[in-house]
Design a protein around this motif. Structure first.
Motif, PDB file in Angstrom:
ATOM      1  N   CYS A  64     109.750  71.860  31.558  1.00 28.66           N
ATOM      2  CA  CYS A  64     109.941  71.522  30.152  1.00 28.66           C
ATOM      3  C   CYS A  64     109.933  72.788  29.296  1.00 28.66           C
ATOM      4  N   ASP A  65     109.025  73.701  29.587  1.00 27.84           N
ATOM      5  CA  ASP A  65     108.953  74.970  28.866  1.00 27.84           C
ATOM      6  C   ASP A  65     110.207  75.802  29.111  1.00 27.84           C
ATOM      7  N   PHE A  66     110.679  75.811  30.358  1.00 29.10           N
ATOM      8  CA  PHE A  66     111.904  76.546  30.679  1.00 29.10           C
ATOM      9  C   PHE A  66     113.090  76.017  29.877  1.00 29.10           C
ATOM     10  N   LEU A  67     113.233  74.690  29.805  1.00 27.89           N
ATOM     11  CA  LEU A  67     114.359  74.101  29.098  1.00 27.89           C
ATOM     12  C   LEU A  67     114.311  74.428  27.613  1.00 27.89           C
ATOM     13  N   GLN A  68     113.114  74.448  27.029  1.00 27.48           N
ATOM     14  CA  GLN A  68     112.996  74.848  25.630  1.00 27.48           C
ATOM     15  C   GLN A  68     113.550  76.256  25.430  1.00 27.48           C
ATOM     16  N   LYS A  69     113.182  77.168  26.299  1.00 27.78           N
ATOM     17  CA  LYS A  69     113.645  78.560  26.183  1.00 27.78           C
ATOM     18  C   LYS A  69     115.135  78.673  26.493  1.00 27.78           C
ATOM     19  N   PHE A  70     115.606  77.885  27.449  1.00 23.35           N
ATOM     20  CA  PHE A  70     117.013  77.928  27.823  1.00 23.35           C
ATOM     21  C   PHE A  70     117.898  77.539  26.641  1.00 23.35           C
ATOM     22  N   PHE A  71     117.519  76.477  25.941  1.00 24.98           N
ATOM     23  CA  PHE A  71     118.357  76.013  24.835  1.00 24.98           C
ATOM     24  C   PHE A  71     118.233  76.901  23.595  1.00 24.98           C
ATOM     25  N   VAL A  72     117.215  77.744  23.535  1.00 25.43           N
ATOM     26  CA  VAL A  72     117.181  78.775  22.495  1.00 25.43           C
ATOM     27  C   VAL A  72     118.274  79.800  22.767  1.00 25.43           C
ATOM     28  N   LEU A  73     118.470  80.125  24.044  1.00 25.57           N
ATOM     29  CA  LEU A  73     119.507  81.087  24.426  1.00 25.57           C
ATOM     30  C   LEU A  73     120.901  80.483  24.344  1.00 25.57           C
ATOM     31  N   PHE A  74     121.007  79.160  24.567  1.00 28.94           N
ATOM     32  CA  PHE A  74     122.313  78.495  24.573  1.00 28.94           C
ATOM     33  C   PHE A  74     122.293  77.295  23.620  1.00 28.94           C
ATOM     34  N   PRO A  75     122.172  77.571  22.311  1.00 30.35           N
ATOM     35  CA  PRO A  75     122.068  76.470  21.344  1.00 30.35           C
ATOM     36  C   PRO A  75     123.338  75.633  21.253  1.00 30.35           C
ATOM     37  N   ILE A  82     109.172  65.351  29.552  1.00 29.51           N
ATOM     38  CA  ILE A  82     110.141  65.534  28.468  1.00 29.51           C
ATOM     39  C   ILE A  82     110.105  64.359  27.506  1.00 29.51           C
ATOM     40  N   ASN A  83     110.037  63.161  28.050  1.00 29.45           N
ATOM     41  CA  ASN A  83     110.027  61.963  27.211  1.00 29.45           C
ATOM     42  C   ASN A  83     108.807  61.934  26.289  1.00 29.45           C
ATOM     43  N   GLU A  84     107.638  62.241  26.838  1.00 26.18           N
ATOM     44  CA  GLU A  84     106.434  62.267  26.015  1.00 26.18           C
ATOM     45  C   GLU A  84     106.473  63.422  25.014  1.00 26.18           C
ATOM     46  N   HIS A  85     107.030  64.547  25.438  1.00 21.26           N
ATOM     47  CA  HIS A  85     107.199  65.694  24.535  1.00 21.26           C
ATOM     48  C   HIS A  85     108.089  65.317  23.354  1.00 21.26           C
ATOM     49  N   ASN A  86     109.173  64.602  23.620  1.00 21.66           N
ATOM     50  CA  ASN A  86     110.083  64.200  22.547  1.00 21.66           C
ATOM     51  C   ASN A  86     109.394  63.290  21.535  1.00 21.66           C
ATOM     52  N   LEU A 145     107.034  62.919  15.945  1.00 22.91           N
ATOM     53  CA  LEU A 145     105.898  62.672  15.057  1.00 22.91           C
ATOM     54  C   LEU A 145     105.417  63.939  14.358  1.00 22.91           C
ATOM     55  N   GLY A 146     106.100  65.055  14.623  1.00 24.71           N
ATOM     56  CA  GLY A 146     105.678  66.319  14.044  1.00 24.71           C
ATOM     57  C   GLY A 146     104.447  66.901  14.695  1.00 24.71           C
ATOM     58  N   LYS A 147     104.159  66.466  15.932  1.00 25.95           N
ATOM     59  CA  LYS A 147     102.957  66.913  16.630  1.00 25.95           C
ATOM     60  C   LYS A 147     103.269  67.749  17.871  1.00 25.95           C
ATOM     61  N   GLY A 148     104.521  68.160  18.022  1.00 28.23           N
ATOM     62  CA  GLY A 148     104.892  68.952  19.183  1.00 28.23           C
ATOM     63  C   GLY A 148     104.375  70.379  19.084  1.00 28.23           C
ATOM     64  N   ARG A 149     104.526  71.128  20.141  1.00 28.68           N
ATOM     65  CA  ARG A 149     104.103  72.524  20.123  1.00 28.68           C
ATOM     66  C   ARG A 149     104.917  73.301  19.090  1.00 28.68           C
ATOM     67  N   PRO A 150     104.354  74.345  18.495  1.00 28.66           N
ATOM     68  CA  PRO A 150     105.085  75.116  17.486  1.00 28.66           C
ATOM     69  C   PRO A 150     106.432  75.609  18.014  1.00 28.66           C
ATOM     70  N   GLY A 151     107.482  75.327  17.297  1.00 26.24           N
ATOM     71  CA  GLY A 151     108.816  75.775  17.673  1.00 26.24           C
ATOM     72  C   GLY A 151     109.525  74.887  18.665  1.00 26.24           C
ATOM     73  N   ALA A 152     108.842  73.859  19.201  1.00 26.43           N
ATOM     74  CA  ALA A 152     109.459  72.981  20.199  1.00 26.43           C
ATOM     75  C   ALA A 152     110.513  72.097  19.552  1.00 26.43           C
ATOM     76  N   ARG A 153     111.570  71.825  20.289  1.00 24.51           N
ATOM     77  CA  ARG A 153     112.664  70.993  19.809  1.00 24.51           C
ATOM     78  C   ARG A 153     112.835  69.784  20.719  1.00 24.51           C
ATOM     79  N   HIS A 154     113.500  68.765  20.181  1.00 25.15           N
ATOM     80  CA  HIS A 154     113.840  67.576  20.975  1.00 25.15           C
ATOM     81  C   HIS A 154     114.777  67.974  22.108  1.00 25.15           C
ATOM     82  N   LEU A 155     114.517  67.467  23.311  1.00 25.00           N
ATOM     83  CA  LEU A 155     115.395  67.671  24.467  1.00 25.00           C
ATOM     84  C   LEU A 155     116.152  66.365  24.699  1.00 25.00           C
TER      85      LEU A 155
END
Length: 336
Positions: A72-83, A109-113, A118-128
């Motif tokens: 999940c962390d990898f995908l967050q970083k991946f989509f920063v590189l490939f928005p 991922i589902n729980e992260h989304n 709810l605005g409670k995700g990790r700082p800078g995290a985006r919906h996957l």
């Protein structure tokens, strides 16, 4: 599509890309065009996962849960590189021990989304944008895996001899009780007892398959991995010899089969679980699953059976490829 196809012992992302799903297939003479490549219809990310297989390196993990958090962390970083592809539908695809990994990744991922919404995700995290999950030839329920092994090896196919079958069926009731106890009371001692009895079918007297290939019981074994599954050797040799072109540091060695990763996961009895416990919530939240009406597989009705829940591709679809073996997409090539 994230084609992570992970396994605790092997780098199946490259196995899938090199032999079934990718634009080329690695043969003894090198890469050859693949007429059934998935890349015609999808952007495919092949991830060596968990850390320690393929070309991956870094801090290691030893549970499906922690590995899912890493993905999940990898995908967050991946989509920063490939928005530009962040909004594309994300399909998780895994096989073998991926039956454990991929369902954990989908759940994470589902729980992260939900937290992000709810605005409670990790700082800078985006919906996957997770759309669906594909799981092939999976280990996803340790109880079922243990229960049906004697049925397969003694009844449906004559892999074990009479002595082995009598031993397996004699041990089975007590073993199933140990596994259920580990599910109900997951202490280390209970999980260890369940793990050891469930694995008895792979070692000792029950480990002798009398020349049958474990990954495809329609085939016979011929002494070495090179003769049994030559594609794994071709894959490892070619990727290792082309590290420079792939941008891999010289110090990194390609590892198709990692006993170290396997032992890490075995040390905490990771597979003593039912990963399909995540399915109901995923389906309720609109995540489709591919693991009931019958449909013919396009082309040949005797090649596969497809069962679908709901219309079209459905919310959950089950495909059975006849005689495909453990490496189904490689051995039943039109599955792509």
């Amino acid at each position: 599509m994230v084609a992570n196809r992970p396994c605790t012992t092997s780098s199946q992302p490259h196995t899938a890309q090199a032999h079934s799903d990718g634009p080329c297939r690695i043969q003894s003479e090198g890469p050859q065009p693949n007429p059934h490549k998935w890349s015609d219809g999808f952007n495919i990310i092949a991830v060596d996962y968990p850390v320690g297989v393929g070309f991956s390196y870094g801090s290691v993990v030893n549970t499906s849960e922690s590995a899912a958090m890493e993905m999940c962390d990898f995908l967050q970083k991946f989509f920063v590189l490939f928005p530009n592809i962040r909004e594309d539908q994300l399909v998780l695809n895994g096989g073998s021990y991926g039956g454990m990994y991929v369902t954990h990744v989908a759940h994470t991922i589902n729980e992260h989304n939900k937290l992000v919404a709810l605005g409670k995700g990790r700082p800078g995290a985006r919906h996957l944008n997770l759309e669906s999950v594909i799981i092939s030839h999976p280990l996803s329920n340790f109880m079922s895996h243990t229960l049906w092994k004697p049925e397969m090896f003694c009844v449906q196919r004559r892999v074990w001899n009479i002595t082995q079958c009598e031993l397996a069926y004699r041990r089975l009731p007590a073993c199933l009780q140990k596994i259920q106890l580990a599910f109900d009371q997951p202490t280390d001692a209970n999980r260890q007892a369940a793990f050891e009895c469930g694995n008895e079918g792979d070692y000792g007297i029950l480990g002798d398959l009398h020349g049958t290939v474990r990954e495809n019981i329609n085939k016979r074994y011929h002494d070495t991995v090179e003769n049994c599954i030559p594609g794994l050797v071709w894959q490892q040799d070619w990727l290792q010899n082309h590290k420079a072109e792939l941008g891999v540091p010289p110090s990194v060695t390609y590892v198709t089969l990692s006993d170290t990763v396997l032992e890490n996961f075995k040390s905490v009895y990771d597979k003593v679980q039912i990963s399909t416990r995540f399915f109901p919530q995923l389906l309720r939240d609109g995540i489709r699953i591919l693991p009931a009406k019958d449909l013919p597989w396009p082309g040949e009705e005797d090649e596969a059976t497809v069962r679908v829940i709901r219309d079209g591709a459905g919310d959950m679809t089950y495909v059975q490829l006849w005689n495909a073996g453990h490496f189904g997409s490689c051995e039943s090539t039109r599955s792509g």
